[in-house]
Structure formats: C-alpha cells, structure tokens
Design a protein around this motif. Structure first.
Motif, PDB file in Angstrom:
ATOM      1  N   HIS A  59       0.832  -1.200   0.000  1.00 47.15           N
ATOM      2  CA  HIS A  59       0.000   0.000   0.000  1.00 47.15           C
ATOM      3  C   HIS A  59       0.870   1.255   0.000  1.00 47.15           C
ATOM      4  CE1 HIS A  59      -4.178  -1.222   0.191  1.00 47.15           C
ATOM      5  NE2 HIS A  59      -3.864  -2.198   1.015  1.00 47.15           N
ATOM      6  N   ASN A  86      -1.014   4.648  -1.161  1.00 46.99           N
ATOM      7  CA  ASN A  86      -2.314   4.591  -0.493  1.00 46.99           C
ATOM      8  C   ASN A  86      -2.254   4.956   0.994  1.00 46.99           C
ATOM      9  OD1 ASN A  86      -3.254   3.553  -2.929  1.00 46.99           O
ATOM     10  ND2 ASN A  86      -3.109   1.430  -2.263  1.00 46.99           N
ATOM     11  N   ARG A 115      -9.543   5.135  -0.165  1.00 44.03           N
ATOM     12  CA  ARG A 115      -8.232   4.607  -0.565  1.00 44.03           C
ATOM     13  C   ARG A 115      -7.185   4.817   0.523  1.00 44.03           C
ATOM     14  NH1 ARG A 115      -4.659   7.321  -5.395  1.00 44.03           N
ATOM     15  NH2 ARG A 115      -2.638   6.422  -4.792  1.00 44.03           N
ATOM     16  N   GLY A 148      -5.452   1.990   2.991  1.00 50.72           N
ATOM     17  CA  GLY A 148      -4.000   1.839   2.958  1.00 50.72           C
ATOM     18  C   GLY A 148      -3.348   2.126   4.290  1.00 50.72           C
ATOM     19  N   ALA A 157      -3.454  -4.450  -2.903  1.00 54.69           N
ATOM     20  CA  ALA A 157      -3.050  -3.044  -2.839  1.00 54.69           C
ATOM     21  C   ALA A 157      -3.213  -2.365  -4.201  1.00 54.69           C
ATOM     22  CB  ALA A 157      -1.607  -2.929  -2.363  1.00 54.69           C
ATOM     23  N   THR A 207      -6.943  -1.666  -4.848  1.00 55.19           N
ATOM     24  CA  THR A 207      -7.456  -0.521  -4.086  1.00 55.19           C
ATOM     25  C   THR A 207      -7.215   0.778  -4.837  1.00 55.19           C
ATOM     26  OG1 THR A 207      -7.050  -1.636  -1.981  1.00 55.19           O
ATOM     27  CG2 THR A 207      -7.264   0.755  -1.912  1.00 55.19           C
TER      28      THR A 207
END
Length: 246
Positions: free
Chosen positions: A62, A67, A166, A170, A214, A217
C-alpha cells in the motif's frame, strides 16, 4: 482440516478481501478456524501471528502504491498496539463473546452510513484528524479480543467521517502490522503459539495476495469502493448478530 494447502487458500482469499477493502482478514480466518473446532484464544493467536507477515507485506504494498497517509498511521499505531496488547491479555483468560452483539450493532450502523454516502452523487473527502487515538485504542482492543475487527472498526469510522476510502484502507493496513505484532507478542507470552500449520499457511496465502489487493485498491473507483466497504461491513455484522442470537 490441518492441511497447509487449505490454509494457504483461506489466507489468500482473506487477504485479497482485506487488502482491497481494508477489512475481513482476521474475521474471515478466525471464523474458519473456529468452524474447524479451534479454541477462540488459539484461533486469535494463530491469526494474529500470521498477520505479522501478511500485514507487513500488505502495508509495504500500500505504501508503494501511494495509499498511505503518514498522519493517520502515526496517530493510530501506538494506541492500536496498546489496545491490542490489552485485548490479547484479557482473551487469554476471559472469553470476549459478550461484547460481540454491541460491536456488531455499531458496525452495522457504520456500514449503512458508508453505503448511503457512497450512493450520493457527490462525495467530498477530507482527512479527519480528530478522535484518532481512542479509535486506535478501541480498534486494537476489539481486534485482539475477537480475533478480528481492526479493519471494520477503524476503516468504517474513518470513511463514515469523510476520509478518502483509498487512504483509509491503505493507512489502516499499514498500521495493522504493528497492532498484530503487539497482540502476537502477548499471545506468545501468555498461551504460546502452537498451531503452526495454520500460521504458516495463512501467512503464505496472505503474502501472495497482498500486492494484488493493494493494486486493486488504487484502481477501484472511489464510490464503488465506498459501497463495497459498506456492504462487507453490513454482511459481517449481520452474520455475527445472527450467530449470537441463534
């Protein structure tokens, strides 16, 4: 039920959902272990031990995908670790079943709020910076006590208050590495870690799925992500309430 390949599949699916929507790894994996007859404390200990690996990989993925909000992570990590250590300590000697209906009821409301916001034509997002310390404490505590809940509680609260899905997902995934580590350390000291087939299998499956999740996302549209998060929270909450009532 002790074949490692089974746990790899469970870990992969659980992390794919968790890394994409910010929740459900602990709840999914713990539910599977409990259904297999594993005692609650052992199930939570095994899942949190595997999460040290999966959340580490997921958090880095992430971070690399852009993120993660550094401010959210800094405000959530320490309270989350303290709450997780406290929850793990209590679970080692006292079952946490009694509080499940109240937590599920709260999450059900949060899920409905998130879906409602996601369905609105214009979604305004901002980084809400208030009440993050008690949120981290409560999320970490209930996560260790119930074998899962860090994502549903913290992500649902952040998104419902206006934070971008988002960055909420993350940041919460990144912070979860430290929360899982704190809980695992307490479990190791109090009851030990014995179910290594589950721990290793879940960790392998989760580590494989983490980078994929990840990436997803970052690609999923914001409104769609909000609605998906809300639906997952509602489904998990309704399921928990149903199992408690029946």
């Amino acid at each position: 039920m002790d074949h490692i390949a089974t746990f790899i599949v469970v870990g992969f699916l659980a992390q794919l959902i968790d890394g994409t929507l910010g929740m459900a790894y602990g709840l999914s994996a713990t539910t599977f272990l409990l259904a297999a007859g594993v005692p609650p404390a052992v199930a939570s200990a095994s899942v949190h031990a595997s999460e040290v690996i999966t959340t580490g990989v997921s958090g880095l993925a992430h971070w690399n995908s852009g993120n993660v909000s550094g401010y959210l992570v800094k405000r959530l990590v320490v309270p989350g670790m303290i709450g997780a250590a406290a929850g793990a300590t209590i679970l080692a000697s006292v079952p946490g079943e009694r509080i499940k209906p109240f937590v599920s009821g709260y999450l059900l409301i949060m899920g409905l709020v998130i879906v409602w916001k996601g369905l609105r034509r214009v979604a305004q997002h901002k980084e809400v910076r208030s009440h993050l310390i008690p949120l981290g404490l409560g999320g970490g505590f209930l996560d260790a006590l119930g074998g899962g809940g860090w994502g549903p509680i913290v992500v649902s609260n952040l998104v419902a208050r206006g934070n971008h899905p988002r960055y909420s997902i993350g940041s919460v995934n990144f912070a979860e590495f430290f929360v899982a580590s704190a809980a695992s350390a307490v479990f190791f000291v109090t009851i030990g870690l014995s179910f290594w087939t589950a721990i290793v299998g879940l960790a392998i499956g989760g580590a494989i799925a983490a980078p994929i999740a990840a990436h997803l996302t970052r690609r999923v549209p914001t409104r769609g992500l909000m609605i998906a998060v809300g639906i997952v929270i509602i489904a998990l909450s309704v399921r928990t309430l149903y199992t408690v009532i029946t």
